[in-house]
Design a protein around this motif. Structure first.
Motif, short mmCIF file in Angstrom:
data_model
loop_
_atom_site.label_atom_id
_atom_site.label_comp_id
_atom_site.label_asym_id
_atom_site.label_seq_id
_atom_site.Cartn_x
_atom_site.Cartn_y
_atom_site.Cartn_z
N THR A 82 0.85 -1.17 0.00
CA THR A 82 0.00 0.00 0.00
C THR A 82 0.89 1.22 0.00
OG1 THR A 82 -1.66 -1.19 1.28
CG2 THR A 82 -1.84 1.21 1.23
N ILE A 83 0.73 2.05 -1.01
CA ILE A 83 1.54 3.26 -1.12
C ILE A 83 0.85 4.35 -0.31
CG2 ILE A 83 2.46 4.99 -2.71
CD1 ILE A 83 2.51 2.76 -4.83
N LYS A 84 1.55 4.85 0.70
CA LYS A 84 0.95 5.81 1.62
C LYS A 84 1.03 7.24 1.14
CE LYS A 84 1.46 2.89 5.55
NZ LYS A 84 2.37 2.04 6.07
N HIS A 85 2.01 7.55 0.30
CA HIS A 85 2.19 8.92 -0.17
C HIS A 85 2.27 8.93 -1.69
CE1 HIS A 85 3.02 10.09 3.93
NE2 HIS A 85 3.89 9.11 4.01
N PRO A 86 1.64 9.90 -2.33
CA PRO A 86 1.75 9.99 -3.79
C PRO A 86 3.17 10.33 -4.20
CG PRO A 86 0.67 11.94 -2.90
CD PRO A 86 0.85 10.97 -1.77
N SER A 87 3.53 10.04 -5.41
CA SER A 87 4.88 10.33 -5.89
C SER A 87 5.08 11.81 -6.17
CB SER A 87 5.19 9.51 -7.14
OG SER A 87 4.23 9.78 -8.13
N ILE A 88 4.01 12.56 -6.11
CA ILE A 88 4.11 14.01 -6.30
C ILE A 88 3.87 14.67 -4.95
CG2 ILE A 88 3.53 14.18 -8.74
CD1 ILE A 88 0.62 14.56 -7.91
N LEU A 89 4.92 15.17 -4.36
CA LEU A 89 4.82 15.76 -3.03
C LEU A 89 4.89 17.28 -3.06
CD1 LEU A 89 7.07 13.24 -1.10
CD2 LEU A 89 4.59 13.31 -1.19
N GLU A 90 4.89 17.85 -4.24
CA GLU A 90 4.98 19.30 -4.35
C GLU A 90 3.69 19.94 -3.86
OE1 GLU A 90 5.82 20.16 -8.41
OE2 GLU A 90 7.36 18.61 -8.49
N GLU A 91 3.85 20.97 -3.04
CA GLU A 91 2.69 21.70 -2.56
C GLU A 91 2.55 22.97 -3.39
OE1 GLU A 91 2.44 22.41 1.61
OE2 GLU A 91 3.33 20.48 2.09
N MET A 92 1.32 23.27 -3.71
CA MET A 92 1.06 24.50 -4.44
C MET A 92 0.66 25.56 -3.42
SD MET A 92 -1.09 23.22 -7.67
CE MET A 92 -0.23 23.00 -9.20
N VAL A 93 1.39 26.67 -3.40
CA VAL A 93 1.12 27.74 -2.46
C VAL A 93 0.95 29.04 -3.25
CG1 VAL A 93 2.01 29.04 -0.51
CG2 VAL A 93 2.50 26.60 -0.69
N ALA A 94 -0.10 29.73 -2.95
CA ALA A 94 -0.34 31.02 -3.60
C ALA A 94 -0.18 32.12 -2.57
CB ALA A 94 -1.75 31.05 -4.20
N GLY A 95 0.65 33.09 -2.88
CA GLY A 95 0.85 34.21 -1.97
C GLY A 95 -0.35 35.14 -1.99
N VAL A 96 -0.66 35.69 -0.83
CA VAL A 96 -1.78 36.61 -0.72
C VAL A 96 -1.25 37.91 -0.13
CG1 VAL A 96 -4.01 37.06 0.36
CG2 VAL A 96 -3.41 34.75 -0.36
N GLU A 97 -1.52 38.99 -0.79
CA GLU A 97 -1.11 40.30 -0.30
C GLU A 97 -2.33 41.18 -0.19
OE1 GLU A 97 2.14 42.21 -2.26
OE2 GLU A 97 3.13 40.30 -2.67
N ALA A 98 -2.40 41.91 0.93
CA ALA A 98 -3.50 42.84 1.13
C ALA A 98 -2.90 44.24 1.25
CB ALA A 98 -4.26 42.49 2.40
N PRO A 99 -3.57 45.22 0.70
CA PRO A 99 -3.05 46.59 0.82
C PRO A 99 -3.02 47.02 2.28
CG PRO A 99 -5.26 46.60 -0.11
CD PRO A 99 -4.84 45.16 0.01
N GLU A 100 -1.98 47.75 2.66
CA GLU A 100 -1.86 48.24 4.03
C GLU A 100 -2.58 49.56 4.15
OE1 GLU A 100 -0.32 47.23 6.97
OE2 GLU A 100 -0.05 45.26 6.10
N PRO A 101 -3.17 49.95 5.21
CA PRO A 101 -3.60 49.06 6.27
C PRO A 101 -4.90 48.37 5.89
CG PRO A 101 -4.20 51.29 6.84
CD PRO A 101 -3.47 51.35 5.52
N CYS A 102 -5.13 47.20 6.46
CA CYS A 102 -6.38 46.47 6.23
C CYS A 102 -6.92 46.05 7.60
CB CYS A 102 -6.17 45.28 5.30
SG CYS A 102 -5.25 43.93 6.04
N TRP A 103 -7.97 45.28 7.64
CA TRP A 103 -8.59 44.90 8.91
C TRP A 103 -7.67 44.03 9.76
CZ3 TRP A 103 -9.42 39.81 10.19
CH2 TRP A 103 -9.30 38.89 9.15
#
Length: 131
Positions: A82-103
């Motif tokens: 049983t393969i516990k982890h996929p062969s593709i372990l890359e995580e996709m991350v998207a940066g989020v920027e909010a204009p200063e100042p925000c809530w």
């Protein structure tokens, strides 16, 4: 092994044609697997993918059916991995920027620097929000 050529017989026409470039991968997971496959294929001088229909490949068909059933009732000499982890372990991350100042600015300022508003009620609300 220093293999330079590979010939893969696959029972999934979709996968075979995606690797050949005849079909386009559209699902995110398939795109990742295709990317990983193409990356690995760079290690070979020649790679060939041949589609074999399941009706012509009884052993593979049996293995694919075996993988989809519970393993508790199997004879002891059948080995199942049983393969516990996929062969593709890359995580996709998207940066989020909010204009200063925000809530979030007062909350971040409080968490990072301990700065609270002078108004006692505002400071109390900020501490609760920061939790």
């Amino acid at each position: 092994m220093p293999a330079r050529r590979i010939k893969a017989h696959v029972d999934t026409l979709l996968v075979a044609n995606q690797v050949k470039g005849e079909y386009e991968a559209k699902v995110a997971k398939m795109i990742q697997y295709l990317k990983k496959t193409k990356e690995l294929l760079q290690n070979f001088d020649k790679a060939e993918f041949i589609h074999i229909s399941r009706s012509l490949n009884k052993k593979v068909d049996s293995l694919s059916k075996l993988a989809s059933v519970a393993f508790d009732h199997l004879v002891k000499n059948v080995k199942v991995e049983t393969i516990k982890h996929p062969s593709i372990l890359e995580e996709m991350v998207a940066g989020v920027e909010a204009p200063e100042p925000c809530w979030m600015t007062p909350i971040l300022r409080y968490l990072k620097e301990g700065i609270v508003p002078e108004d006692r009620e505002e400071a109390r609300r900020l501490r609760i929000l920061a939790l």
